[in-house]
Design an enzyme around this catalytic site. Structure first.
Site, PDB file in Angstrom:
ATOM      1  CG  HIS A 139      28.651 -38.626   3.471  1.00 24.29           C
ATOM      2  ND1 HIS A 139      28.043 -37.856   2.506  1.00 24.29           N
ATOM      3  CD2 HIS A 139      28.720 -37.849   4.580  1.00 24.29           C
ATOM      4  CE1 HIS A 139      27.776 -36.650   3.004  1.00 24.29           C
ATOM      5  NE2 HIS A 139      28.161 -36.624   4.262  1.00 24.29           N
ATOM      6  CG  ASP A 144      32.357 -38.808   2.636  1.00 22.34           C
ATOM      7  OD1 ASP A 144      32.138 -39.032   1.417  1.00 22.34           O
ATOM      8  OD2 ASP A 144      32.821 -39.679   3.396  1.00 22.34           O
ATOM      9  CE1 TYR A 342      17.726 -33.710  -9.505  1.00 22.61           C
ATOM     10  CE2 TYR A 342      19.506 -35.297  -9.269  1.00 22.61           C
ATOM     11  CZ  TYR A 342      18.588 -34.433  -8.703  1.00 22.61           C
ATOM     12  OH  TYR A 342      18.554 -34.285  -7.355  1.00 22.61           O
ATOM     13  CD  GLU A 418      40.598 -41.347   4.521  1.00 22.14           C
ATOM     14  OE1 GLU A 418      41.656 -41.691   5.086  1.00 22.14           O
ATOM     15  OE2 GLU A 418      39.594 -40.949   5.140  1.00 22.14           O
TER      16      GLU A 418
END
Ligand code: NI
Length: 441
Positions: A139, A144, A342, A418
């Protein structure tokens, strides 16, 4: 100051706010406060989800385990869950107890063919097959974190379902990084399969974790924010001859070299750089086998990025014109294939402006920054072609690292502080709630 006077002052301040502050008229303050508390409480769980996804990354259109985990979690929250959309996509609908608009929130699910170099207890050891080759899977773009954040938002909003003024559609989207060759996937396929047909959201929000912003900082840009991304393939056809006698053939290598330089004049000499920037790069040139043979043909591959759909089409025409006429001038021919990638990611200016207060509440006003254009691309843009959308960025680089020097998204060393995840939960929750509480007319 007497207590009686204090009470009087408090009451009049509230009265003034109610009359003059438009945001306090509609926002459900107690619900916002309760959701704020819930965001803090859910931090450990969000981190645990993120680590689980990180340890078990899956490539585009192969997000089988990932989809199972997400569907099970959403089911446990008591939501109606649909699976198997665009192969492995998962969508859940949360109907609030109060009437209101429909808001979609999107997270992408796929990982990249990158072998992780981080030494984490939950580092990925996963492997997968990419273009026929065995590769590590990681990831490395932080999807994630996107999934963990959106699960956190889903958990909190579903716990407050009765008080929620509207409906929330949670979109877990596969294959943002691009479907494997010969397959369809991602946002476009979800829409083609009818994602917005039964229930069309009024607005959509999404976020991306970003290495070049410090952890907890939110970045945004109204209007065009991320580029369109198209590939071109040019094959120059000459005529093979001996390297000592170029006049006996047509040299596609020299023609290819001229085309490379010609293409660069599109961006620098032909399009108005003051309206929007654009980028064109040739990333591969292949032709010939040895020093003294001029080959028959040369293949060139490249990418072109722009921030405006008209400019995008205009540049495509110029690529073809430049290649064809340079080839012609040498008596060669050229095949031009442009494969659309895209579209431009365009943040609805009104929706962006309306959501900024929510972002400031989530991260603190000093931690919300307007960003430069990003030449990367996102298939969130397909959702924005259907409904107003706002896509923003969440900084994840820890304090001790210079965000500009931090390993970027897609690096095998890409890492996430985190502590930023809960800011992501707050931001998406507040964005959704702000919209539901005060939808535009
Ligand atoms: Ni990404």
């Amino acid at each position: 100051m007497s207590s009686a006077r204090r009470v009087f002052l408090t009451v009049s301040v509230v009265a003034i706010l109610t009359v003059f502050d438009p945001s306090s008229v509609t926002a459900d303050e107690p619900l916002a406060e309760d959701l704020e508390q819930r965001a803090a409480q859910i931090e450990d769980e969000v981190i645990a989800w993120r680590r689980d996804f990180h340890q078990h990354p899956e490539l585009s259109n192969r997000e089988f385990r990932t989809a199972k985990v997400i569907a099970a979690e959403l089911g446990d929250m008591g939501m109606q869950v649909d699976t198997g959309i665009a192969h492995t996509g998962v969508v859940a609908i949360l109907e609030g107890g109060e009437p209101g608009p429909v808001v979609a929130l999107r997270a992408d699910m796929d990982a990249l063919p990158v072998t992780e170099k981080l030494e984490l207890p939950f580092a990925s050891k996963a492997t997968g097959e990419y273009r026929g080759e065995e590769t590590g899977v990681m990831h490395a773009c932080g999807h994630d974190a996107h999934m963990a954040i959106l699960l956190g938002v889903a958990r909190n909003l579903s716990a407050e379902r009765e008080r929620l003024p509207g409906t929330v559609m949670f979109i877990f989207q596969p294959a943002e990084e691009g479907a494997p060759e010969g397959e369809e996937g991602g946002a476009r396929l979800m829409l083609e399969e009818g994602l917005f047909e039964e229930l069309k959201p009024d607005a959509i929000f999404g976020l991306h974790v970003w290495s070049s912003l410090p952890a907890g900082v939110l970045g945004y840009r109204p209007g065009p924010a991320m580029a369109s991304s198209d590939q071109f393939r040019l094959v120059v056809h000459g005529r093979q001859t001996h390297g000592s006698k170029p006049w006996a053939g047509i040299d596609p290598i020299v023609v290819a070299a001229q085309i490379v330089l010609g293409l660069q004049t599109i961006e620098s000499r032909q399009v108005d750089v003051t309206s929007n920037p654009s980028v064109l790069s040739v990333g591969r040139i292949a032709g010939g086998i040895r020093n003294n043979i001029i080959p028959d043909e040369v293949e060139m591959l490249g990418t072109v990025r722009s921030f405006d759909e008209d400019m995008r089409k205009d540049i495509h025409r110029r690529i073809e014109r430049t290649a064809v006429h340079i080839a012609e001038s040498a008596g060669a021919t050229v095949e031009v294939d442009i494969t659309l990638g895209y579209p431009v990611t365009v943040n609805d200016p009104e929706l962006t402006a309306q959501t900024l207060d929510a972002l400031r509440e989530a991260a603190g006003s000093d931690n919300v920054r307007k960003m430069s254009l990003i030449t990367g691309a996102e298939d969130f843009s397909y959702f924005q072609q259907r409904i107003p959308g706002f896509y923003f960025f969440l900084g994840v680089t820890s304090e001790d690292t210079d965000p500009l020097a931090a390993p970027a998204n897609h690096s095998p060393l890409f890492s996430i502080d985190e502590s930023a995840l809960v800011t992501g939960v707050r931001a998406l929750t507040k964005a959704a709630l702000a919209y539901m509480s005060a939808p535009p007319d």
